[in-house]
Design a protein around this motif. Structure first.
Motif, short mmCIF file in Angstrom:
data_model
loop_
_atom_site.label_atom_id
_atom_site.label_comp_id
_atom_site.label_asym_id
_atom_site.label_seq_id
_atom_site.Cartn_x
_atom_site.Cartn_y
_atom_site.Cartn_z
N TRP A 45 22.19 55.44 41.03
CA TRP A 45 22.98 54.96 39.81
C TRP A 45 21.94 53.86 39.33
O TRP A 45 21.12 53.23 40.40
N SER A 46 21.77 53.37 38.24
CA SER A 46 21.02 52.30 37.80
C SER A 46 21.63 50.85 38.13
O SER A 46 20.66 49.99 38.60
N LEU A 123 23.65 62.17 39.15
CA LEU A 123 23.72 60.93 39.82
C LEU A 123 24.37 61.16 41.12
O LEU A 123 25.28 62.07 41.41
N GLN A 144 30.93 50.05 36.18
CA GLN A 144 29.37 50.74 36.70
C GLN A 144 29.14 51.90 35.69
O GLN A 144 27.89 52.04 35.30
N GLU A 148 25.95 51.91 33.25
CA GLU A 148 24.96 53.19 33.25
C GLU A 148 24.83 53.72 31.99
O GLU A 148 23.60 53.82 31.54
#
Length: 158
Positions: A45-46, A123, A144, A148
């Motif tokens: 995940w970023s 992901l 989150q 993202e």
């Protein structure tokens, strides 16, 4: 029945078929081997699950209006086919139902979109499966997912 002197055309032998089968250079077509596809790998995940301070606006929005955050995430993942207002309203009704005793109804609905996001962008399923993430940390999971999509270029406020 056919007359004894007449054969239908598909029973007749012609010179092309005879010559074709007698030709020794004729080789049947051999298909090339099937190529192996590369193994699909998942990426990170970023942002992390607990990285809410990275985007305080989405954190505050999720804390006070989680239905808006969820509506925006679901609208982006559904490519605008289901408006934010519809998804957010349904999420709000499911949250109320969860508070009245139908536990986990809201979690099932929201974890479906987390799974959809993970599959779309390949992901990792972390720190555990999507249902447990939403069950334990619903607001962190929504934040989150929101971050993202923002990091991938979506304008979430539209």
């Amino acid at each position: 029945m056919y007359n004894s002197g007449m054969c239908p055309p598909y029973f007749q032998t012609n010179q092309y078929n005879n010559a074709h089968h007698q030709d020794q250079s004729y080789q049947p077509y051999v298909y090339p081997p099937i190529m192996q596809l590369p193994e699909v790998t998942t990426g990170p995940w970023s942002t992390g699950l607990c990285d809410c301070p990275e985007d305080c606006r989405s954190c505050w929005l999720t804390m006070f209006c989680p239905c808006v955050t969820f509506g925006r995430v679901s609208e982006a993942l559904d490519y605008g086919t289901v408006p934010c207002v519809v998804s957010g309203s349904l999420y709000l009704m499911l949250m109320v139902a969860s508070l009245l005793g139908c536990f986990c109804v809201c979690t099932y609905y929201s974890c479906f979109y987390r799974t959809k996001l993970r599959q779309q962008y390949m992901l990792e399923e972390q720190p555990c499966n999507d249902f447990l993430v939403h069950f334990v940390c619903e607001f962190c999971a929504l934040c989150q997912e929101y971050r993202e999509l923002q990091n991938r270029g979506y304008l979430m406020s539209l």
